[in-house]
Design an enzyme around this catalytic site. Structure first.
Site, PDB file in Angstrom:
ATOM      1  N   GLU A 132       0.834  -1.209   0.000  1.00 33.73           N
ATOM      2  CA  GLU A 132       0.000   0.000   0.000  1.00 33.73           C
ATOM      3  C   GLU A 132       0.869   1.259   0.000  1.00 33.73           C
ATOM      4  O   GLU A 132       0.531   2.257  -0.648  1.00 33.73           O
ATOM      5  CB  GLU A 132      -0.930  -0.005   1.216  1.00 33.73           C
ATOM      6  CG  GLU A 132      -2.026  -1.062   1.159  1.00 33.73           C
ATOM      7  CD  GLU A 132      -2.935  -0.888  -0.042  1.00 33.73           C
ATOM      8  OE1 GLU A 132      -3.495   0.211  -0.229  1.00 33.73           O
ATOM      9  OE2 GLU A 132      -3.065  -1.849  -0.831  1.00 33.73           O
ATOM     10  N   TRP A 180       2.049   1.720  -3.502  1.00 32.68           N
ATOM     11  CA  TRP A 180       1.004   2.331  -4.343  1.00 32.68           C
ATOM     12  C   TRP A 180       1.046   3.852  -4.224  1.00 32.68           C
ATOM     13  O   TRP A 180       0.932   4.581  -5.212  1.00 32.68           O
ATOM     14  CB  TRP A 180      -0.383   1.832  -3.936  1.00 32.68           C
ATOM     15  CG  TRP A 180      -0.864   0.631  -4.678  1.00 32.68           C
ATOM     16  CD1 TRP A 180      -0.956  -0.645  -4.199  1.00 32.68           C
ATOM     17  CD2 TRP A 180      -1.348   0.579  -6.026  1.00 32.68           C
ATOM     18  NE1 TRP A 180      -1.457  -1.484  -5.182  1.00 32.68           N
ATOM     19  CE2 TRP A 180      -1.709  -0.756  -6.299  1.00 32.68           C
ATOM     20  CE3 TRP A 180      -1.502   1.529  -7.034  1.00 32.68           C
ATOM     21  CZ2 TRP A 180      -2.210  -1.154  -7.534  1.00 32.68           C
ATOM     22  CZ3 TRP A 180      -2.007   1.142  -8.270  1.00 32.68           C
ATOM     23  CH2 TRP A 180      -2.351  -0.197  -8.505  1.00 32.68           C
ATOM     24  N   TRP A 193     -20.155  12.107 -20.094  1.00 38.34           N
ATOM     25  CA  TRP A 193     -20.641  11.954 -18.722  1.00 38.34           C
ATOM     26  C   TRP A 193     -22.018  12.600 -18.551  1.00 38.34           C
ATOM     27  O   TRP A 193     -22.348  13.582 -19.210  1.00 38.34           O
ATOM     28  CB  TRP A 193     -19.655  12.603 -17.749  1.00 38.34           C
ATOM     29  CG  TRP A 193     -18.272  12.036 -17.796  1.00 38.34           C
ATOM     30  CD1 TRP A 193     -17.165  12.616 -18.325  1.00 38.34           C
ATOM     31  CD2 TRP A 193     -17.851  10.748 -17.304  1.00 38.34           C
ATOM     32  NE1 TRP A 193     -16.068  11.797 -18.197  1.00 38.34           N
ATOM     33  CE2 TRP A 193     -16.462  10.633 -17.568  1.00 38.34           C
ATOM     34  CE3 TRP A 193     -18.502   9.698 -16.663  1.00 38.34           C
ATOM     35  CZ2 TRP A 193     -15.718   9.525 -17.222  1.00 38.34           C
ATOM     36  CZ3 TRP A 193     -17.763   8.583 -16.307  1.00 38.34           C
ATOM     37  CH2 TRP A 193     -16.390   8.492 -16.589  1.00 38.34           C
ATOM     38  N   ASN A 234     -10.718   2.285   2.787  1.00 36.11           N
ATOM     39  CA  ASN A 234     -10.219   2.202   1.423  1.00 36.11           C
ATOM     40  C   ASN A 234     -11.073   1.311   0.521  1.00 36.11           C
ATOM     41  O   ASN A 234     -11.313   1.640  -0.643  1.00 36.11           O
ATOM     42  CB  ASN A 234      -8.771   1.697   1.412  1.00 36.11           C
ATOM     43  CG  ASN A 234      -8.138   1.862   0.038  1.00 36.11           C
ATOM     44  OD1 ASN A 234      -8.124   2.953  -0.509  1.00 36.11           O
ATOM     45  ND2 ASN A 234      -7.639   0.773  -0.523  1.00 36.11           N
ATOM     46  N   TRP A 290      -9.220   7.698  -8.220  1.00 38.90           N
ATOM     47  CA  TRP A 290     -10.419   7.996  -9.006  1.00 38.90           C
ATOM     48  C   TRP A 290     -10.263   7.565 -10.458  1.00 38.90           C
ATOM     49  O   TRP A 290     -11.204   7.033 -11.063  1.00 38.90           O
ATOM     50  CB  TRP A 290     -10.755   9.492  -8.906  1.00 38.90           C
ATOM     51  CG  TRP A 290     -11.618   9.739  -7.703  1.00 38.90           C
ATOM     52  CD1 TRP A 290     -11.225  10.168  -6.469  1.00 38.90           C
ATOM     53  CD2 TRP A 290     -13.021   9.491  -7.620  1.00 38.90           C
ATOM     54  NE1 TRP A 290     -12.306  10.201  -5.623  1.00 38.90           N
ATOM     55  CE2 TRP A 290     -13.424   9.801  -6.295  1.00 38.90           C
ATOM     56  CE3 TRP A 290     -13.990   9.047  -8.522  1.00 38.90           C
ATOM     57  CZ2 TRP A 290     -14.738   9.671  -5.859  1.00 38.90           C
ATOM     58  CZ3 TRP A 290     -15.311   8.926  -8.095  1.00 38.90           C
ATOM     59  CH2 TRP A 290     -15.668   9.233  -6.786  1.00 38.90           C
TER      60      TRP A 290
END
Length: 436
Positions: free
Chosen positions: A258, A261, A290, A325, A366
């Site tokens: 993690e 990352w 969108w 998370n 995201w």
């Protein structure tokens, strides 16, 4: 006669121990004046005057002041534009050099360039050091050159490169007698900066080794205290990444992953700056039409989507500034796939609410959820909120905590059926991403 000094500028490194830039400042030999700037450029844009992050930083600054007082020094705290602060300090002191630690975000890079130029005009040096990550910029690269855009090979090289040298702490304590000696200075109040104290915003800095030891087994269960919640301390540097990585390296490979990352996303931001300019990592994904539906977005923000696991996550975020998370992935997938709302809207909302908000990780997460990022989940991977609940909160402990009314008639029906939303997302993504 003006005192001759060096300056150490605290930013995302609010601690004395194991602080790279502070160590180099003290080692340089001149008395070191420590400063901190509540940056008006950032703070004046915050609409929430009870912003949890401002309260967290303020508390950390007070703690830093207490530590400095033990060494007969004091923190110069300013609420101003950074450029104006250095103009003022250059008039009050004979500043030889300014030391700080790297900040990699777009605004910070522009700010630092402007300040470096100003200092050079006054014959003053500007030194910046790596402190926020273990590896940065070009330290983990492909053998033939070029940046990694897939996590797994990046992490392999990261781990292969890791050794005791990179985990060693900076022995700042040996040199604290070189801090500039002065009585304690007054720190501006939150109210003077236009803010009020937010309650309950200081996660404990100490964590239990058992949590990291068992992290691989507990990290996906939002009802269990199975994560370290060190994100905010890494964000503002109240804990050293070297210390945390050393513990992880000795204790749990999943937890260390993690942390890798986090550095991977920092590297992506550095090598592909367009992601910091509101663009998709994969340009084709900027063609997706969108649904800019503000009413649907508001229901997602407020946690009234009719999907209990999604609503629980959003309510936890809104109330505490934290979101587990696993649930971050579920809520992000829901917004981008079920509601087909631009990932940038969700990115901005998390940026506004998360106590541990960090641009690179937030953007990376995201874009991963939307499918537009590097190493992203393919666009046809769409989380089923019901299956996610069954798998990670099967006894509904987390859901009941945050959405106690989910079995009542008052609880809204799902704003879109899962299967309908899934088919719509596949169609819209598929059409937009067709080779032209």
């Amino acid at each position: 006669m003006k005192p001759s000094i060096n300056i150490f500028w605290f930013r995302r490194d609010l601690r004395l121990n194991d602080n790279a830039g502070l160590y180099h400042a003290l080692k340089a030999g001149m008395p070191v004046l420590p400063i901190f700037i509540f940056d008006k450029h950032i703070l004046d844009q915050l609409e929430d005057k009870h912003d949890k992050r401002v309260s967290f930083i303020y508390q950390a600054v007070l703690e830093l002041q207490t530590e400095l007082e033990k060494h007969q020094s004091s923190l110069h705290v300013h609420y101003a534009e950074p450029l104006d602060v250095f103009k003022q300090l250059s008039q009050e002191y004979n500043v030889q050099a300014v030391f700080t630690n790297h900040d990699y975000e777009p605004y910070a890079l522009q700010r630092d360039a402007a300040i470096k130029e100003l200092l050079q005009q006054h014959g003053c040096s500007f030194f910046s050091y790596k402190d926020h990550v273990i590896f940065e910029k070009d330290e983990v690269m492909k053998p033939a050159g070029g940046a990694y855009t897939v996590f797994t090979p990046y992490s392999r090289v990261w781990l292969k490169k890791l050794d005791e040298f990179y985990l060693s702490s900076y022995p700042v304590d040996k040199y604290l007698h070189r801090l500039y000696q002065q009585p304690s200075l007054v720190i501006p109040t939150l109210q003077q900066m236009g803010f009020e104290k937010a309650e309950g915003v200081t996660p404990p800095k100490q964590w239990k080794r058992e949590i990291i030891k068992d992290y691989h087994a507990t990290r996906d269960l939002p009802a269990v205290a199975g994560t370290s919640q060190m994100g905010v301390h890494l964000r503002f540097g109240t804990i050293s990444i070297r210390h945390l990585a050393k513990v992880a390296n000795e204790t749990n490979a999943t937890y260390l992953s993690e942390l890798i990352w986090r550095e991977f996303y920092q590297a992506i931001l550095w090598h592909f700056p367009h992601v910091g300019q509101g663009l998709a990592f994969k340009p084709a994904y900027d063609k997706i039409p969108w649904r800019h539906n503000e009413a649907d977005f508001e229901r997602w923000c407020n946690g009234t989507t009719g999907y209990p696991i999604v609503d629980a996550g959003m309510r936890e975020l809104n109330e505490t500034g934290f979101m587990h998370n696993r649930i971050r992935m579920v809520t992000a997938s829901f917004l981008t796939k079920h509601l087909l709302i631009d990932w940038r809207w969700g990115e901005a909302y998390f940026a506004q609410k998360l106590l541990d908000y960090e641009f690179a990780s937030n953007n990376g997460g995201w874009q991963w959820a939307a499918g537009s990022g590097c190493d992203a989940a393919p666009y046809f991977r769409i989380f089923n909120p019901y299956l996610q609940t069954k798998k990670f909160d099967k006894d509904l402990v987390y859901v009941r905590k945050w959405v106690p009314e989910f079995e009542d008639f008052s609880y809204p029906k799902p704003m879109v059926e899962h299967e309908v939303a899934r088919k719509r997302a596949l169609q819209v993504y598929g059409e937009a991403l067709k080779p032209s």
